[in-house]
Design an enzyme around this catalytic site. Structure first.
Site, mmCIF file in Angstrom:
data_model
loop_
_atom_site.group_PDB
_atom_site.id
_atom_site.type_symbol
_atom_site.label_atom_id
_atom_site.label_comp_id
_atom_site.label_asym_id
_atom_site.label_seq_id
_atom_site.Cartn_x
_atom_site.Cartn_y
_atom_site.Cartn_z
ATOM 1 N N LYS A 95 85.563 89.100 -20.590
ATOM 2 C CA LYS A 95 85.183 88.994 -20.217
ATOM 3 C C LYS A 95 85.152 87.130 -20.274
ATOM 4 O O LYS A 95 84.938 85.667 -18.602
ATOM 5 C CB LYS A 95 83.712 88.477 -20.251
ATOM 6 C CG LYS A 95 83.087 90.425 -20.434
ATOM 7 C CD LYS A 95 82.620 91.120 -19.425
ATOM 8 C CE LYS A 95 82.592 92.149 -19.184
ATOM 9 N NZ LYS A 95 82.171 93.198 -20.593
ATOM 10 N N ASP A 149 80.110 92.805 -32.976
ATOM 11 C CA ASP A 149 81.063 92.955 -31.228
ATOM 12 C C ASP A 149 80.742 91.451 -30.710
ATOM 13 O O ASP A 149 80.094 91.226 -30.592
ATOM 14 C CB ASP A 149 80.548 94.126 -30.174
ATOM 15 C CG ASP A 149 81.344 94.686 -29.633
ATOM 16 O OD1 ASP A 149 81.802 93.753 -29.112
ATOM 17 O OD2 ASP A 149 80.179 95.833 -29.170
ATOM 18 N N TRP A 188 76.284 99.132 -25.762
ATOM 19 C CA TRP A 188 76.897 99.032 -24.324
ATOM 20 C C TRP A 188 76.965 100.843 -25.029
ATOM 21 O O TRP A 188 77.283 101.396 -25.646
ATOM 22 C CB TRP A 188 77.568 98.437 -24.933
ATOM 23 C CG TRP A 188 78.587 98.743 -24.131
ATOM 24 C CD1 TRP A 188 78.784 98.672 -22.912
ATOM 25 C CD2 TRP A 188 80.665 99.012 -25.099
ATOM 26 N NE1 TRP A 188 80.017 99.195 -22.057
ATOM 27 C CE2 TRP A 188 81.280 98.964 -23.868
ATOM 28 C CE3 TRP A 188 81.152 98.921 -25.608
ATOM 29 C CZ2 TRP A 188 82.561 99.377 -23.174
ATOM 30 C CZ3 TRP A 188 82.867 98.704 -25.650
ATOM 31 C CH2 TRP A 188 83.209 98.737 -24.691
HETATM 32 N N1 IK2 Z 1 81.124 95.823 -26.810
HETATM 33 C C1 IK2 Z 1 80.194 95.052 -25.436
HETATM 34 C C2 IK2 Z 1 79.137 94.947 -26.244
HETATM 35 C C3 IK2 Z 1 80.364 95.073 -24.328
HETATM 36 O O1 IK2 Z 1 79.906 95.050 -23.033
HETATM 37 C C4 IK2 Z 1 81.793 95.011 -24.350
HETATM 38 C C5 IK2 Z 1 82.502 94.876 -22.231
HETATM 39 N N2 IK2 Z 1 81.435 96.042 -21.590
HETATM 40 O O2 IK2 Z 1 81.556 95.473 -20.247
HETATM 41 C C6 IK2 Z 1 80.767 96.100 -19.331
HETATM 42 C C7 IK2 Z 1 80.195 97.401 -19.208
HETATM 43 O O3 IK2 Z 1 80.324 98.630 -19.260
HETATM 44 O O4 IK2 Z 1 78.790 97.096 -19.290
HETATM 45 C C8 IK2 Z 1 82.947 96.326 -24.796
HETATM 46 C C9 IK2 Z 1 82.508 95.815 -25.759
HETATM 47 C C10 IK2 Z 1 83.706 95.987 -24.236
HETATM 48 O O5 IK2 Z 1 84.544 95.445 -23.670
HETATM 49 P P1 IK2 Z 1 86.348 95.037 -23.197
HETATM 50 O O6 IK2 Z 1 87.576 96.390 -23.962
HETATM 51 O O7 IK2 Z 1 87.088 95.675 -21.658
HETATM 52 O O8 IK2 Z 1 86.622 93.772 -23.647
#
Ligand code: IK2
Length: 380
Positions: free
Chosen positions: A194, A158, A77
């Site tokens: 999600k 994560d 990510w």
């Molecule tokens: N870690 C991972 C692997 C994630 O995919 C995300 C969320 N990504 O959202 C979609 C994108 O931008 O590709 C997160 C952590 C963190 O998500 P949040 O802070 O929204 O809970």
């Protein structure tokens, strides 16, 4: 329920967040019968969704842990390297994805993790790896666990997609639970963006599994010192929603059914896209008419029609679409093909070729398959 409860207030939460939410979140990811929870070895703090949990964990490690290098998968990510670097850690990568197979580069992963310095931190996606959709099998997880524990590497999990990969919350937590079961330490960042659709509520949790209850108390105290000057205390409403659902067995059951429906819908989108690419060539409506023609007119005339190539397959092997897991598919399209699809078909995706399967519907699959077919036939 929350809105109708007039006794609710909008006071600040404690620095560590809503106590019920923290307990229930740890239980959700580690399992109700987790030895680490029963032995009070887990320090959990409510954070600002997954990103905030990673950042607080990163800052805690930068202040108190003896090894400041974190190994992150290649690719990962896009925010991971920035979050950890700004937290004060040094980010290095380990091989993860093999473009040739569009699957896991397991050998590369083992080699890179083996050559990490003893004690280094290793970021692991608990399930539904973003952006590749490629997860290790349970046997591979076991090998990763053994290797990491033998080198005293510190796992930082994560978990942004628990329940989204398989449709089962427990199944999607198996990788994490394998590491907790061996009694070792680890960090865990959880997001409810999600799986509860609470994106904008910014609700998540950081748990640190420690060697003893005594250490967990000290770790929690140090986490407060990280959080207090960062944002003082976390927001109330999202955590109240999560705690309400996790506490109530009827609502919890309803949520798990909805999660399963979401995961199944994503799996069905994968199948539909894969099948559409297999039969791409003429547009679907024309193809449908053509199929009718073949079946009612040509088959009686020509028994060997199965061997006739009456519809063109999209060039290439697209089986990774059904093999990959979770919300994202790493299509393998290159940046020129992605740009072509944006220009000619108004299909928008990240330039690395990642698409969100959750954003697809039966209605839009044919348009996407047309665009992919045109992109890969025109631009090799
Ligand atoms: N870690 C991972 C692997 C994630 O995919 C995300 C969320 N990504 O959202 C979609 C994108 O931008 O590709 C997160 C952590 C963190 O998500 P949040 O802070 O929204 O809970």
């Amino acid at each position: 329920m929350l809105i109708q409860n007039e006794s609710r207030v909008k006071e600040y939460l404690p620095i560590t967040g809503l106590a019920d939410f923290n307990k229930l979140s740890a239980k959700l990811i580690f399992g109700a019968d987790s030895p680490a929870i029963q032995e009070n070895r887990v320090a959990t703090v409510q954070c600002l969704s997954g990103t905030g949990s990673l950042r607080v964990g990163g800052e805690f490690l930068a202040r108190h842990y003896h090894e400041r290098t974190i190994y992150i998968p290649q690719p990962t990510w896009g925010n991971h390297p920035k979050v950890f670097t700004l937290a004060g850690l040094t980010a290095r990568s380990y091989r993860y994805y093999d473009p040739a197979t569009r699957g896991l580069d397991f050998q590369g992963l083992l080699e890179d993790i083996s050559s990490a310095p003893s004690g280094a931190i290793v970021l692991l996606h608990a399930c539904a790896h973003n952006p590749t959709g490629v997860d290790p099998t349970l046997e591979q997880w076991e090998q990763i666990r053994q290797l990491m524990r033998s080198k005293a590497l510190l796992p930082f999990f994560d978990s942004a997609y628990q329940g989204f990969a398989s449709g089962s919350l427990d199944k999607d937590a198996q990788s994490v639970r394998m590491f907790v079961a061996d009694g070792g330490e680890l960090l865990m960042a959880q997001s409810y963006a999600k799986n509860m659709g609470l994106y904008g509520e910014r609700v998540g949790a950081l748990s640190i599994v420690c060697g003893s209850a005594d250490i967990a108390v000290k770790v929690e105290s140090q986490l407060k010192l990280v959080i207090r000057p960062m944002y003082s205390n976390p927001p109330l409403h999202g955590a109240s929603i999560v705690a309400t659902i996790l506490k109530d067995s009827a609502m919890f059951d309803e949520w798990t059914l909805e999660l399963k429906a979401m995961a199944d819908r994503i799996i069905s989108m994968r199948e539909q896209l894969f099948n559409a690419l297999k039969i791409r060539g003429p547009s679907v409506s024309k193809l449908w008419m053509f199929n009718l023609l073949v079946h009612f007119l040509l088959i009686p005339l020509c028994q060997s029609v199965d061997h006739l190539s009456y519809h063109a397959e999209t060039p290439g092997d697209w089986s990774h679409i059904i093999k990959q897991i979770g919300m994202f598919t790493f299509t393998g399209l290159n940046s020129d093909q992605v740009a072509f699809m944006r220009q000619e078909y108004h299909i928008y995706m990240t330039s690395d070729g990642r698409i969100s399967m959750a954003g697809l519907s039966s209605r839009t699959v044919p348009h996407l398959a047309d665009a992919i077919h045109a992109a890969v036939t025109k631009l090799k």
